[in-house]
Structure formats: structure tokens, C-alpha cells
Design a protein around this motif. Structure first.
Motif, PDB file in Angstrom:
ATOM      1  N   GLU A 277     -26.954 -42.224 -58.916  1.00 39.79           N
ATOM      2  CA  GLU A 277     -27.399 -41.484 -60.026  1.00 39.79           C
ATOM      3  C   GLU A 277     -26.246 -41.309 -61.161  1.00 39.79           C
ATOM      4  OE1 GLU A 277     -28.486 -38.096 -57.992  1.00 39.79           O
ATOM      5  OE2 GLU A 277     -29.944 -38.904 -56.800  1.00 39.79           O
ATOM      6  N   ARG A 278     -25.104 -41.060 -60.676  1.00 37.81           N
ATOM      7  CA  ARG A 278     -24.169 -40.662 -61.887  1.00 37.81           C
ATOM      8  C   ARG A 278     -23.498 -42.015 -62.600  1.00 37.81           C
ATOM      9  NH1 ARG A 278     -20.086 -36.800 -58.894  1.00 37.81           N
ATOM     10  NH2 ARG A 278     -18.986 -37.016 -60.879  1.00 37.81           N
ATOM     11  N   ALA A 279     -23.173 -42.913 -61.706  1.00 41.33           N
ATOM     12  CA  ALA A 279     -22.341 -43.846 -62.518  1.00 41.33           C
ATOM     13  C   ALA A 279     -23.446 -45.178 -62.742  1.00 41.33           C
ATOM     14  CB  ALA A 279     -21.345 -44.583 -61.565  1.00 41.33           C
ATOM     15  N   ARG A 280     -24.378 -45.522 -62.262  1.00 45.05           N
ATOM     16  CA  ARG A 280     -25.059 -46.459 -62.524  1.00 45.05           C
ATOM     17  C   ARG A 280     -26.203 -46.128 -63.479  1.00 45.05           C
ATOM     18  NH1 ARG A 280     -24.974 -51.208 -58.593  1.00 45.05           N
ATOM     19  NH2 ARG A 280     -22.648 -51.072 -58.309  1.00 45.05           N
ATOM     20  N   GLU A 281     -26.923 -45.123 -63.161  1.00 42.78           N
ATOM     21  CA  GLU A 281     -27.983 -44.641 -64.131  1.00 42.78           C
ATOM     22  C   GLU A 281     -27.455 -43.566 -65.157  1.00 42.78           C
ATOM     23  OE1 GLU A 281     -30.800 -43.316 -61.275  1.00 42.78           O
ATOM     24  OE2 GLU A 281     -31.159 -45.074 -60.392  1.00 42.78           O
ATOM     25  N   GLY A 282     -26.327 -43.074 -64.917  1.00 45.91           N
ATOM     26  CA  GLY A 282     -25.643 -41.747 -66.019  1.00 45.91           C
ATOM     27  C   GLY A 282     -24.766 -42.601 -66.638  1.00 45.91           C
ATOM     28  N   ASP A 283     -24.060 -41.636 -67.437  1.00 51.85           N
ATOM     29  CA  ASP A 283     -23.062 -42.042 -68.518  1.00 51.85           C
ATOM     30  C   ASP A 283     -21.434 -42.010 -68.026  1.00 51.85           C
ATOM     31  OD1 ASP A 283     -25.231 -42.910 -69.934  1.00 51.85           O
ATOM     32  OD2 ASP A 283     -25.245 -41.018 -71.280  1.00 51.85           O
ATOM     33  N   GLU A 284     -21.406 -41.718 -66.665  1.00 52.12           N
ATOM     34  CA  GLU A 284     -20.102 -41.437 -66.205  1.00 52.12           C
ATOM     35  C   GLU A 284     -19.472 -42.471 -65.751  1.00 52.12           C
ATOM     36  OE1 GLU A 284     -19.624 -37.783 -63.309  1.00 52.12           O
ATOM     37  OE2 GLU A 284     -21.708 -37.865 -63.822  1.00 52.12           O
ATOM     38  N   ASP A 285     -18.152 -42.598 -65.873  1.00 51.65           N
ATOM     39  CA  ASP A 285     -16.939 -43.428 -65.434  1.00 51.65           C
ATOM     40  C   ASP A 285     -17.155 -43.933 -63.770  1.00 51.65           C
ATOM     41  OD1 ASP A 285     -15.202 -45.588 -65.661  1.00 51.65           O
ATOM     42  OD2 ASP A 285     -13.606 -43.932 -64.995  1.00 51.65           O
ATOM     43  N   PRO A 286     -17.548 -45.223 -63.394  1.00 53.36           N
ATOM     44  CA  PRO A 286     -17.460 -45.446 -61.901  1.00 53.36           C
ATOM     45  C   PRO A 286     -16.281 -44.821 -61.457  1.00 53.36           C
ATOM     46  CG  PRO A 286     -18.416 -47.240 -63.230  1.00 53.36           C
ATOM     47  CD  PRO A 286     -18.043 -46.264 -64.170  1.00 53.36           C
ATOM     48  N   GLY A 287     -15.136 -45.058 -61.913  1.00 52.39           N
ATOM     49  CA  GLY A 287     -13.932 -44.788 -61.217  1.00 52.39           C
ATOM     50  C   GLY A 287     -13.669 -43.283 -61.020  1.00 52.39           C
ATOM     51  N   LYS A 288     -14.219 -42.677 -62.048  1.00 50.62           N
ATOM     52  CA  LYS A 288     -13.950 -40.935 -61.892  1.00 50.62           C
ATOM     53  C   LYS A 288     -15.062 -40.659 -60.820  1.00 50.62           C
ATOM     54  CE  LYS A 288     -12.283 -40.338 -66.369  1.00 50.62           C
ATOM     55  NZ  LYS A 288     -12.465 -39.768 -67.742  1.00 50.62           N
ATOM     56  N   VAL A 289     -16.133 -41.095 -60.796  1.00 48.75           N
ATOM     57  CA  VAL A 289     -17.127 -40.716 -60.001  1.00 48.75           C
ATOM     58  C   VAL A 289     -16.768 -40.893 -58.429  1.00 48.75           C
ATOM     59  CG1 VAL A 289     -19.508 -41.067 -59.097  1.00 48.75           C
ATOM     60  CG2 VAL A 289     -19.076 -40.980 -61.669  1.00 48.75           C
ATOM     61  N   LEU A 290     -16.052 -42.210 -58.110  1.00 52.16           N
ATOM     62  CA  LEU A 290     -15.582 -42.449 -57.032  1.00 52.16           C
ATOM     63  C   LEU A 290     -14.427 -41.672 -56.479  1.00 52.16           C
ATOM     64  CD1 LEU A 290     -15.875 -46.403 -57.135  1.00 52.16           C
ATOM     65  CD2 LEU A 290     -17.074 -44.754 -55.571  1.00 52.16           C
ATOM     66  N   ASP A 291     -13.592 -41.005 -57.505  1.00 53.46           N
ATOM     67  CA  ASP A 291     -12.454 -40.043 -57.416  1.00 53.46           C
ATOM     68  C   ASP A 291     -13.147 -38.955 -56.839  1.00 53.46           C
ATOM     69  OD1 ASP A 291     -10.664 -42.073 -57.953  1.00 53.46           O
ATOM     70  OD2 ASP A 291     -10.422 -41.414 -60.132  1.00 53.46           O
ATOM     71  N   GLU A 292     -14.049 -38.504 -57.619  1.00 56.88           N
ATOM     72  CA  GLU A 292     -14.559 -37.128 -57.254  1.00 56.88           C
ATOM     73  C   GLU A 292     -15.427 -37.118 -55.738  1.00 56.88           C
ATOM     74  OE1 GLU A 292     -17.236 -36.143 -60.360  1.00 56.88           O
ATOM     75  OE2 GLU A 292     -15.425 -35.938 -61.696  1.00 56.88           O
ATOM     76  N   LEU A 293     -15.788 -38.216 -55.280  1.00 60.60           N
ATOM     77  CA  LEU A 293     -16.644 -38.449 -54.148  1.00 60.60           C
ATOM     78  C   LEU A 293     -15.554 -38.599 -53.076  1.00 60.60           C
ATOM     79  CD1 LEU A 293     -19.567 -40.709 -55.118  1.00 60.60           C
ATOM     80  CD2 LEU A 293     -19.555 -38.280 -54.667  1.00 60.60           C
ATOM     81  N   GLY A 294     -14.050 -39.031 -53.377  1.00 60.56           N
ATOM     82  CA  GLY A 294     -13.322 -39.032 -52.203  1.00 60.56           C
ATOM     83  C   GLY A 294     -13.154 -40.351 -51.845  1.00 60.56           C
ATOM     84  N   VAL A 295     -13.701 -41.438 -52.439  1.00 59.93           N
ATOM     85  CA  VAL A 295     -13.342 -42.723 -52.131  1.00 59.93           C
ATOM     86  C   VAL A 295     -12.164 -43.316 -52.558  1.00 59.93           C
ATOM     87  CG1 VAL A 295     -14.624 -45.037 -52.212  1.00 59.93           C
ATOM     88  CG2 VAL A 295     -16.131 -42.816 -51.893  1.00 59.93           C
ATOM     89  N   ASP A 296     -11.388 -43.230 -51.729  1.00 54.22           N
ATOM     90  CA  ASP A 296      -9.875 -43.598 -52.387  1.00 54.22           C
ATOM     91  C   ASP A 296      -9.411 -44.907 -52.022  1.00 54.22           C
ATOM     92  OD1 ASP A 296      -9.630 -40.868 -53.151  1.00 54.22           O
ATOM     93  OD2 ASP A 296      -8.971 -40.417 -51.097  1.00 54.22           O
ATOM     94  N   ARG A 297      -9.785 -45.658 -51.010  1.00 52.59           N
ATOM     95  CA  ARG A 297      -9.294 -47.107 -50.831  1.00 52.59           C
ATOM     96  C   ARG A 297     -10.143 -48.251 -51.542  1.00 52.59           C
ATOM     97  NH1 ARG A 297      -8.760 -47.153 -44.198  1.00 52.59           N
ATOM     98  NH2 ARG A 297      -7.322 -45.473 -44.253  1.00 52.59           N
ATOM     99  N   HIS A 298      -9.103 -49.134 -51.964  1.00 58.60           N
ATOM    100  CA  HIS A 298      -9.610 -50.245 -52.779  1.00 58.60           C
ATOM    101  C   HIS A 298     -10.880 -50.734 -52.224  1.00 58.60           C
ATOM    102  CE1 HIS A 298      -6.774 -49.602 -55.921  1.00 58.60           C
ATOM    103  NE2 HIS A 298      -5.851 -49.429 -54.975  1.00 58.60           N
ATOM    104  N   CYS A 299     -10.848 -50.945 -51.069  1.00 55.87           N
ATOM    105  CA  CYS A 299     -11.839 -51.776 -50.175  1.00 55.87           C
ATOM    106  C   CYS A 299     -13.013 -51.039 -50.074  1.00 55.87           C
ATOM    107  CB  CYS A 299     -11.474 -52.131 -48.634  1.00 55.87           C
ATOM    108  SG  CYS A 299     -10.968 -50.806 -47.786  1.00 55.87           S
ATOM    109  N   CYS A 300     -13.178 -49.794 -50.107  1.00 52.16           N
ATOM    110  CA  CYS A 300     -14.390 -49.078 -50.169  1.00 52.16           C
ATOM    111  C   CYS A 300     -14.877 -48.941 -51.348  1.00 52.16           C
ATOM    112  CB  CYS A 300     -13.895 -47.686 -49.674  1.00 52.16           C
ATOM    113  SG  CYS A 300     -13.340 -47.379 -47.795  1.00 52.16           S
ATOM    114  N   ARG A 301     -13.834 -48.926 -52.579  1.00 54.29           N
ATOM    115  CA  ARG A 301     -14.419 -48.701 -54.034  1.00 54.29           C
ATOM    116  C   ARG A 301     -15.057 -50.072 -54.321  1.00 54.29           C
ATOM    117  NH1 ARG A 301     -11.503 -44.427 -56.284  1.00 54.29           N
ATOM    118  NH2 ARG A 301     -11.775 -45.274 -58.499  1.00 54.29           N
TER     119      ARG A 301
END
Length: 64
Positions: free
Chosen positions: A23-47
Motif C-alpha cells: 500500500e505504502r511503497a508500491r501504490e503510494g508515493d513513499e520510498d520503499p527503503g524508508k517504508v521497510l525501515d519503519e516496518l522493522g525489516v532490517d536484513r538485506h535478505c528480507c528486504r
């Protein structure tokens, strides 16, 4: 296909974050990296799992 529940590499749960990320990154205008940071997805493999996933269930389902 649908997003896997767990990361293939480390086993962390990533499926629970998919809807909000989509919702936020693909359909919205937010940066995917910042969205993942806010969701707590920290590891590169998960990202990688979140950023590179394509939802193909609608494309594949007629052929099953």
C-alpha cells in the motif's frame, strides 16, 4: 505467486508486512527503503524478498 511467509535465507517472518508495504511503497508515493525501515525489516535478505516480489497469483491461477 503470493509473498512467502518467511524469508528464504534467514527464516524471519516477512509475510505479515507485505500488505502495508504494498500500500505504502508500491501504490503510494513513499520510498520503499524508508517504508521497510519503519516496518522493522532490517536484513538485506528480507528486504530483497519484499522489494523484488511480483504478485503473479492472478496470472497463474487460470492455468491450474
Amino acid at each position: 505467486m503470493m509473498i512467502p511467509v518467511r524469508c528464504f535465507t534467514c527464516g524471519n517472518v516477512v509475510g505479515e508486512h507485505w500488505e502495508e508495504f504494498k500500500e505504502r511503497a508500491r501504490e503510494g508515493d513513499e520510498d520503499p527503503g524508508k517504508v521497510l525501515d519503519e516496518l522493522g525489516v532490517d536484513r538485506h535478505c528480507c528486504r530483497r524478498m519484499m522489494v523484488s516480489h511480483r504478485d503473479l497469483v492472478d496470472v497463474v491461477s487460470p492455468y491450474q
